[in-house]
Enzyme design. Sequence first.
Site, PDB file in Angstrom:
ATOM      1  N   GLU A  27      40.141  32.879  42.759  1.00 57.27           N
ATOM      2  CA  GLU A  27      40.590  34.231  43.094  1.00 57.27           C
ATOM      3  C   GLU A  27      42.003  34.257  43.666  1.00 57.27           C
ATOM      4  O   GLU A  27      42.735  35.203  43.446  1.00 57.27           O
ATOM      5  CB  GLU A  27      39.641  34.893  44.098  1.00 57.27           C
ATOM      6  CG  GLU A  27      38.244  35.155  43.591  1.00 57.27           C
ATOM      7  CD  GLU A  27      38.143  36.307  42.614  1.00 57.27           C
ATOM      8  OE1 GLU A  27      39.136  37.040  42.418  1.00 57.27           O
ATOM      9  OE2 GLU A  27      37.069  36.469  42.032  1.00 57.27           O
ATOM     10  N   ASP A  36      43.390  44.450  39.297  1.00 54.93           N
ATOM     11  CA  ASP A  36      42.943  43.246  38.594  1.00 54.93           C
ATOM     12  C   ASP A  36      43.149  43.435  37.083  1.00 54.93           C
ATOM     13  O   ASP A  36      43.607  44.498  36.657  1.00 54.93           O
ATOM     14  CB  ASP A  36      41.502  42.897  38.988  1.00 54.93           C
ATOM     15  CG  ASP A  36      40.443  43.768  38.333  1.00 54.93           C
ATOM     16  OD1 ASP A  36      40.778  44.689  37.556  1.00 54.93           O
ATOM     17  OD2 ASP A  36      39.258  43.540  38.596  1.00 54.93           O
TER      18      ASP A  36
END
Length: 155
Positions: A27, A36
């Site tokens: 991440e 994202d």
Amino acid sequence: MSLRQKVVIGALTGAVGMAGALVTWFEGRSLVAYLDPVGIPTICEGVTAGVHLGDVKTPAECDALLQKELAIALNAVERQVLVAMPETRRAALASFVYNVGEGQFSRSTLLRKLNAGDARGACAELSRWVYAGGRVLTGLVKRRAAERDLCEVGL
């Protein structure tokens, strides 16, 4: 430090430590909210719940969010998996649930196979979860390979 080294160190604190090593490796950390790859506002180590563009967190706030979200993911694994499993598999699944959410996990073929006693088949299912927004993401391919490796320890 390599991912393998991080996971080994994480093993000292059990499934949550190993899952945390996977999550933080794949991440990364952003103190400022961003979109994202599929357009969802995200912050810290991939946290999306209640995040809005423009949000900013401190490192300490990200640490707390990571621990909270890891606990949620691990609790989901504990609730959904009905068979005994090693800490490595628990960690791999917690990383997976952290990424896709409990809802996706609870409806997955992966969980059905695992609860039916087919651990090898369940771990193999991880390799199918590499799509976001209808396309294969290289980062998900790498993450799922690492989760699968951890899931398959002892098979």
